[in-house]
Design an enzyme around this catalytic site. Structure first.
Site, short mmCIF file in Angstrom:
data_model
loop_
_atom_site.label_atom_id
_atom_site.label_comp_id
_atom_site.label_asym_id
_atom_site.label_seq_id
_atom_site.Cartn_x
_atom_site.Cartn_y
_atom_site.Cartn_z
N ARG B 276 0.86 -1.18 0.00
CA ARG B 276 0.00 0.00 0.00
C ARG B 276 0.90 1.23 0.00
NH1 ARG B 276 -2.32 0.91 5.43
NH2 ARG B 276 -0.79 2.59 5.42
N HIS B 280 -3.50 4.50 4.58
CA HIS B 280 -4.68 3.63 4.68
C HIS B 280 -5.88 4.35 4.10
CE1 HIS B 280 -7.95 1.24 6.23
NE2 HIS B 280 -8.37 2.26 6.94
N TYR B 289 4.35 5.11 11.60
CA TYR B 289 4.59 3.67 11.80
C TYR B 289 5.45 2.99 10.75
CZ TYR B 289 0.43 3.55 8.75
OH TYR B 289 -0.46 3.74 7.74
#
Lengths: 341, 381
Positions: B276, B280, B289
């Site tokens: 990805r 998100h 993160y």
């Protein structure tokens, strides 16, 4: 097998149990529409733990009476997919307390599919749930979770109280284009009554709201009840009659929607209302009825609306369930209370 | 380990623990695979240019939608950036008669199903919960709850079985279903139940898992101690791992799985390893993160770049690429105009289609709101 011969054997009025009435209703629906199929745990050769599907797999085959893996979310989730593919699945959840693994699929997916697709995707799934107490069962086998589903828009929630209604209403549920939670009063599975097993077809022409019925006419106090509590209400009416009190019993039959006009019509006549159900009274169907009746019948009410039902506790051990359930004495106590105003 | 059937037909080819099916390297080199290369032999240069165009236009749309969210035109957008090959490859392997159940990041999948991509904007603009007619495209609506629709896909496949549309040998009749979900979904119970139901019923369903490495902020290691494609084997479902940034390999493994499903061989689990590249959703902040180095490493494995290298090497003229760039620019402008023109839904929409038939509580609530609003109009007049 010869389906015609089975049908013709079952013409006319028969004296049968409530469980058998559902069995015959399922059979009728499966004969009428080849897209109807049953799915659940142990519903095949065993005929379900209450034998409600007895003999159906033998006659309709294992593709239409499907013994599923032991996974309730899977049962309802795959039923949704089958419905999207044009089938009309009827799921059996073995006991009330076992429905919660499927709660997400029911409330998040099943209830909202028609709405989120703006009517493009219909999901005519029926979920049969034996519910209620009074059979001396262990934990998780005596619950009444109907309000949890009635609180979710998109579901219809209905429950029969008599063998005749059980026969008709299961067929109405299957004919409905909306998803239906069909709560079966398990303590009444063995109650017998005359059922006209040729009577159901005409009511299927207008699937929609299931209306309440007056189970017994009266003039002094209205008792609104449903499912297993209707019998208790009728016993209370008989007992009160000997003391000169005339009780009208409304069998609600549907918890979503609730037939408020039927209750209001009765209350405008009697001025007093007691609502009875086995589910906890706290935030239950009775609370909704009390609120609506106080809005709509305020100047007709002679006394506050009272509720008789379960306490705000987990369902107790079976040795104590008689004290937990809305038994005859507690219903009569409520009737006395509303009459004292 | 998965035990193949007695005749061995259910055994997926190329299945070993360390095998990652790849037919096109990040450098645009073709890789020969004995079993899977023949699955793409029929894709000539024009077909490959078609796959390239699919990916470029889907990425253009995705970039534009992300931008529209930044300008306040959409409430949210889940970027599919980086996952184009897995989605286009698997989607183009499907036949019109097959049926897709997408999650909510499947822009490329719904494109291959013929859905007007602009209809995905309605959901994220807060104008509609869906946006297209599932029956028209054999493509269900986006499902937002993780993993729930894998069961719907399996149930639909059980319906296909009951329709008799499996194993007839007639390509105009046999059909299958694809359930799309991600690495995070594999931790959901519904995925396990779907694999169970599919397996014991030999349901014609393909579980296409895009392992994009991140479930919002949690890496795949927080979801599973084993490679995700091992999950399928535990259920007796043939399972395969593919380079999800390789459009040819994604096409080939899906084509094989669909063929097995349509012919009555039952379900397959595909783990498509991808990344990805975006957030998100537009509400997310990946800098909290993951590292820039990680993102850079995956940028070098971009699914579109490697196909461009191949096409250039195999003779696609420069005019194809400039023409496509112009087409993408026009496409982007159309998206903006369309989005701005989406009208606000009427208030009555609140009550529409909650039920398929009239329902007393809905009627009562609708009547109340109508009367309440009419009161304001009277006061104003």
């Amino acid at each position: 097998m010869n389906e015609q011969s089975v049908s013709s054997q079952e013409q006319g009025t028969q004296r049968i149990t409530l469980g058998k009435a559902i069995n015959l209703g399922l059979r009728r629906a499966m004969e009428r529409d080849p897209k109807v199929l049953l799915m659940g745990e142990d519903i095949g050769p065993l005929g379900g733990v209450f034998r409600v599907t007895d003999g159906l797999q033998k006659d309709f085959g294992s593709d239409r009476v499907v013994d599923t893996p032991l996974a309730e979310s899977g049962i309802v989730g795959t039923a949704i997919g089958l419905a999207l593919a044009g089938y009309r699945p009827v799921c059996e959840i073995q006991f009330d307390g076992f429905i919660f693994p499927a709660y997400d699929q029911i409330t998040t997916q099943l209830a909202k599919m028609h709405y989120r697709s703006r009517g493009k995707s219909q999901v005519p799934v029926v979920i049969r749930v034996p519910y209620g107490g009074g059979i001396g069962a262990v934990e998780h086998h005596s619950e009444s979770p109907e309000a949890l589903f009635a609180h979710t828009a998109g579901l219809r929630v209905i429950t029969p109280a008599t063998p005749a209604d059980a026969f008709t209403m299961i067929q109405q549920a299957i004919a409905s284009p909306d998803p239906v939670l069909f709560f079966e009063p398990k303590a009444r599975y063995w109650d017998k009554a005359d059922v006209d097993v040729t009577a159901a077809d005409q009511v299927l022409d207008a699937p929609g709201d299931v209306r309440a019925v007056v189970a017994r006419a009266g003039t002094d106090v209205t008792i609104a009840a449903y499912g297993p509590s209707v019998t208790t209400a009728l016993r209370a009416a008989t007992a009160a009659e000997s003391e000169g009190t005339s009780i009208e019993v409304i069998d609600l039959r549907s918890i979503s929607p609730i037939d408020i006009p039927a209750v209001a019509e009765s209350v405008r006549k009697t001025g007093r209302l007691v609502v009875v159900h086995e589910a906890p009274t706290f935030l239950g169907a009775g609370a909704e009825i009390a609120a609506r009746i106080s809005e709509e019948c305020f100047y007709h009410l002679e006394a506050p609306v009272l509720r008789v039902g379960g306490f705000h506790t987990p369902y107790p051990v079976s040795k104590l369930e008689e004290e937990y359930l809305p038994n005859l004495d507690r219903v009569l106590h409520a009737v006395d209370s509303v009459l004292q105003h | 380990m998965f035990t193949p059937g007695a005749d061995g037909v259910n055994a997926p080819v190329g299945e070993t623990d360390d095998d990652l099916i790849q037919l096109l390297t990040p450098d645009g080199e073709r890789v020969h695979h004995q079993s899977y290369s023949p699955r793409v032999d029929h894709l000539d240069r024009v077909a490959l240019e078609g796959l390239y165009r699919d990916m470029v236009l889907v990425r253009r749309f995705d970039t534009e939608a992300t931008s529209l969210q930044r300008h306040g035109e959409l409430g949210l957008w889940p970027p599919s950036l980086g996952q184009e090959a897995a989605q286009i490859g698997s989607g183009r392997a499907m036949a019109p008669r097959d049926y897709a159940f997408p999650s909510y990041r499947e822009l490329g999948v719904v494109w291959t199903r013929g859905v007007d991509l602009r209809s995905t904007l309605h959901l994220f603009r807060g104008e509609d919960h869906g946006g297209w007619d599932p029956n028209e495209h054999n493509c269900h609506l986006y499902t937002l709850v993780i993993g729930s629709h894998a069961l719907h896909a399996t149930g639909y496949a059980m319906g296909v079985q009951r329709d008799g549309d499996v194993g007839t040998g007639d390509p105009g009749r046999d059909r299958a279903v694809v359930a799309y979900f991600g690495d995070g979904a594999t931790a959901q119970g519904d995925i396990s139940e779907a694999l169970t139901f599919a397996s014991v019923n030999d349901a014609p369903v393909v579980f296409f898992c895009q392992n994009n490495h991140w479930a919002i902020s949690e890496p795949t290691q927080r979801q599973s101690r084993v490679p995700l494609y091992h999950r399928g084997r535990g259920f007796g479902v043939p399972s395969v791992r593919v380079d999800g940034n390789d459009v040819l390999a994604s096409y080939a493994v899906t084509a094989e799985a669909l063929e097995r499903a349509r012919s009555g061989g039952g379900p397959t689990f595909i783990e498509a390893v991808t990344y990805r590249m975006g957030a998100h959703t537009t509400s997310d902040d990946p800098t909290r993160y993951r590292t820039r180095a990680d993102e850079e490493a995956w940028r070098r494995r971009d699914p579109i770049d490697r196909l461009r290298i191949l096409l250039e090497r195999e003779g696609t003229p420069p005019e194809f690429f400039t023409g496509l760039e112009n087409e993408a620019e026009e496409f982007g402008a159309e998206i903006r105009d369309y989005c701005h023109a989406i009208p606000a839904p009427p208030i009555e929409r609140i009550f529409e289609d909650v039920y398929a038939t009239e329902q007393a509580q809905i009627s009562s609530d609708r009547a109340w709101l109508t009367e309440y609003l009419a009161g304001f109009e009277e006061a104003a007049s």
